[in-house]
Enzyme design. Structure first.
Site, PDB file in Angstrom:
ATOM      1  N   ARG A 189       0.860  -1.177   0.000  1.00  0.00           N
ATOM      2  CA  ARG A 189       0.000   0.000   0.000  1.00  0.00           C
ATOM      3  C   ARG A 189       0.900   1.232   0.000  1.00  0.00           C
ATOM      4  O   ARG A 189       2.039   1.179   0.450  1.00  0.00           O
ATOM      5  CB  ARG A 189      -0.897   0.022   1.242  1.00  0.00           C
ATOM      6  CG  ARG A 189      -1.834  -1.180   1.375  1.00  0.00           C
ATOM      7  CD  ARG A 189      -2.646  -1.047   2.665  1.00  0.00           C
ATOM      8  NE  ARG A 189      -3.602  -2.151   2.819  1.00  0.00           N
ATOM      9  CZ  ARG A 189      -3.373  -3.246   3.534  1.00  0.00           C
ATOM     10  NH1 ARG A 189      -2.213  -3.395   4.153  1.00  0.00           N
ATOM     11  NH2 ARG A 189      -4.290  -4.199   3.633  1.00  0.00           N
ATOM     12  N   LYS A 206      -2.133  -2.036   8.012  1.00  0.00           N
ATOM     13  CA  LYS A 206      -3.251  -1.384   8.684  1.00  0.00           C
ATOM     14  C   LYS A 206      -3.316  -1.804  10.144  1.00  0.00           C
ATOM     15  O   LYS A 206      -3.097  -2.964  10.470  1.00  0.00           O
ATOM     16  CB  LYS A 206      -4.571  -1.746   7.982  1.00  0.00           C
ATOM     17  CG  LYS A 206      -4.744  -1.085   6.621  1.00  0.00           C
ATOM     18  CD  LYS A 206      -6.120  -1.370   6.060  1.00  0.00           C
ATOM     19  CE  LYS A 206      -6.359  -0.597   4.755  1.00  0.00           C
ATOM     20  NZ  LYS A 206      -7.713  -0.851   4.218  1.00  0.00           N
ATOM     21  N   HIS A 226      -1.846   2.115  -5.994  1.00  0.00           N
ATOM     22  CA  HIS A 226      -2.605   0.896  -5.712  1.00  0.00           C
ATOM     23  C   HIS A 226      -2.704   0.002  -6.954  1.00  0.00           C
ATOM     24  O   HIS A 226      -2.898  -1.206  -6.825  1.00  0.00           O
ATOM     25  CB  HIS A 226      -4.002   1.260  -5.207  1.00  0.00           C
ATOM     26  CG  HIS A 226      -4.370   0.526  -3.948  1.00  0.00           C
ATOM     27  ND1 HIS A 226      -3.665   0.654  -2.772  1.00  0.00           N
ATOM     28  CD2 HIS A 226      -5.353  -0.371  -3.694  1.00  0.00           C
ATOM     29  CE1 HIS A 226      -4.217  -0.118  -1.845  1.00  0.00           C
ATOM     30  NE2 HIS A 226      -5.240  -0.743  -2.373  1.00  0.00           N
ATOM     31  N   ARG A 254      -0.198  -2.559  -6.773  1.00  0.00           N
ATOM     32  CA  ARG A 254      -0.580  -3.601  -5.806  1.00  0.00           C
ATOM     33  C   ARG A 254      -1.536  -4.605  -6.449  1.00  0.00           C
ATOM     34  O   ARG A 254      -1.371  -5.812  -6.306  1.00  0.00           O
ATOM     35  CB  ARG A 254      -1.227  -2.922  -4.598  1.00  0.00           C
ATOM     36  CG  ARG A 254      -1.669  -3.849  -3.475  1.00  0.00           C
ATOM     37  CD  ARG A 254      -2.025  -2.995  -2.266  1.00  0.00           C
ATOM     38  NE  ARG A 254      -2.854  -3.678  -1.289  1.00  0.00           N
ATOM     39  CZ  ARG A 254      -2.382  -4.440  -0.301  1.00  0.00           C
ATOM     40  NH1 ARG A 254      -1.092  -4.658  -0.199  1.00  0.00           N
ATOM     41  NH2 ARG A 254      -3.198  -4.994   0.575  1.00  0.00           N
ATOM     42  N   HIS A 307      -4.144  -9.072   3.974  1.00  0.00           N
ATOM     43  CA  HIS A 307      -5.603  -9.066   4.084  1.00  0.00           C
ATOM     44  C   HIS A 307      -6.053  -9.992   5.207  1.00  0.00           C
ATOM     45  O   HIS A 307      -5.565 -11.114   5.316  1.00  0.00           O
ATOM     46  CB  HIS A 307      -6.251  -9.543   2.774  1.00  0.00           C
ATOM     47  CG  HIS A 307      -6.147  -8.555   1.667  1.00  0.00           C
ATOM     48  ND1 HIS A 307      -6.220  -8.908   0.343  1.00  0.00           N
ATOM     49  CD2 HIS A 307      -5.968  -7.214   1.673  1.00  0.00           C
ATOM     50  CE1 HIS A 307      -6.087  -7.834  -0.409  1.00  0.00           C
ATOM     51  NE2 HIS A 307      -5.938  -6.796   0.384  1.00  0.00           N
ATOM     52  N   TYR A 355      -9.160  -8.428  -5.341  1.00  0.00           N
ATOM     53  CA  TYR A 355      -7.929  -7.848  -5.866  1.00  0.00           C
ATOM     54  C   TYR A 355      -7.366  -8.689  -7.007  1.00  0.00           C
ATOM     55  O   TYR A 355      -6.845  -8.164  -7.982  1.00  0.00           O
ATOM     56  CB  TYR A 355      -6.870  -7.776  -4.756  1.00  0.00           C
ATOM     57  CG  TYR A 355      -6.964  -6.562  -3.878  1.00  0.00           C
ATOM     58  CD1 TYR A 355      -5.943  -5.639  -3.823  1.00  0.00           C
ATOM     59  CD2 TYR A 355      -8.078  -6.341  -3.087  1.00  0.00           C
ATOM     60  CE1 TYR A 355      -6.013  -4.529  -3.001  1.00  0.00           C
ATOM     61  CE2 TYR A 355      -8.169  -5.241  -2.266  1.00  0.00           C
ATOM     62  CZ  TYR A 355      -7.133  -4.334  -2.227  1.00  0.00           C
ATOM     63  OH  TYR A 355      -7.208  -3.240  -1.410  1.00  0.00           O
TER      64      TYR A 355
END
Length: 312
Positions: free
Chosen positions: A162, A186, A258, A261, A284, A293
């Site tokens: 990211r 995250k 992104h 990614r 994830h 994705y």
């Protein structure tokens, strides 16, 4: 309880209990601030503990005229989360958003770049750098920037990061002998991601021939990718870098960091990588997120099924 107090309490909850990133928290605060502004414009004195479902419905009806379905869904999610928190903490007996419904959203497949397009972008920067070296202008300021930008693109594609993970990457996160980098994802969750030899070479070249020339600002000594002033790169700077590289390399797609990614994940899946392994590398929590994705086009799906089906 005032709106200011409620928002501050909720912010602390999101940061400390949920471990959300600053960007996510700011998005929630922004959505809830809009509700506060709506109440002010309506000359309503309803507090977070007294606001009625009808008032929230009226607010959403006004906002829906200006927002796309995906933005509407995020707004509903922000409101539901906030009032669920107030109910959980026993500030309210009821949740005025319990009957709200989000607009139905179709699965949006992410944009990707082909391998050829990615190589084209990286090679364009590399060629510009080599042209300066051949002409004896290695000391030109652009030479150091080109080395840095090449390393950034290689790292994005090599590791599927990211943009916030890239800008926060540190020297102390590099474990090149083991072939990994440590990524702070995250909620500050850490994971180790394999890195290609090409990306390692580009980062090492950047560290010796570009970063070492900078007067590094205090507090940024451990940050890997820096701007001209020796400070951490911003998200906006990475977006600008990517779009300029695409434009100069004549890649016509509208892309962002992104996109690298998405491309990283899609190319791995097409190459035969396990979906669970890709999930771990992307960081994830849910495999269903990874499935969005890493979409495959129909031709690849057909080849895979025909190749592995026992009755074919």
């Amino acid at each position: 309880m005032t709106w200011e107090t409620a928002l501050n309490d909720y912010t602390n909850y999101l940061r400390l209990e949920r471990g959300l990133s600053d960007n996510s928290i700011q998005s929630y605060r922004s959505d809830l601030r809009k509700l506060e502004v709506f109440l002010s414009e309506s000359k309503s004195n309803e507090t977070p503990l007294k606001i009625k479902p009808e008032t929230i419905q009226e607010y959403l009806y006004r906002e829906a005229k200006e927002l796309k379905p995906r933005s509407q869904a995020r707004l509903v999610s922000s409101l539901k989360g906030f009032f669920a928190y107030l109910q959980f903490e026993n500030y309210r007996d009821d949740n005025p958003t319990s009957l709200l419904e989000s607009p139905r959203l179709g699965r949006k497949l992410p944009d990707t770049l082909s391998l050829e397009e990615i190589i084209k972008m990286i090679d364009f920067i590399k060629q510009k750098r080599q042209d300066l070296e051949v002409s004896g202008r290695s000391h030109h300021p652009n030479h150091a920037l080109l080395i840095r930008n090449e390393a950034i693109l290689e790292t994005l594609y090599s590791c599927g990061l990211r943009v916030s993970e890239l800008t926060h990457l540190k020297l102390s996160d590099l474990f090149f002998e083991e072939g990994f980098i440590r990524v702070h994802g995250k909620g500050n969750k850490q994971r180790f991601v394999p890195i290609t030899e090409v990306a390692v070479h580009c980062i090492e070249l950047y560290m010796t021939s570009s970063r070492s020339l900078l007067d590094i600002a205090s507090g940024h000594e451990d940050i890997l990718f820096l701007n001209r002033r020796g400070k951490q790169l911003t998200r906006a700077m990475i977006f600008t870098l990517i779009r300029q590289a695409a434009s100069l390399a004549s890649v016509k797609k509208k892309i962002s960091p992104h996109t690298f990614r998405h491309s990283f994940a899609t190319h791995l899946l097409q190459g035969g990588a396990d979906l669970r392994a890709i999930q771990q590398m992307l960081g994830h929590e849910s495999i269903t997120t990874t499935e969005v994705y890493v979409h495959l086009d129909r031709s690849d799906l057909k080849k895979s099924i025909l190749k592995h089906h026992p009755r074919n």
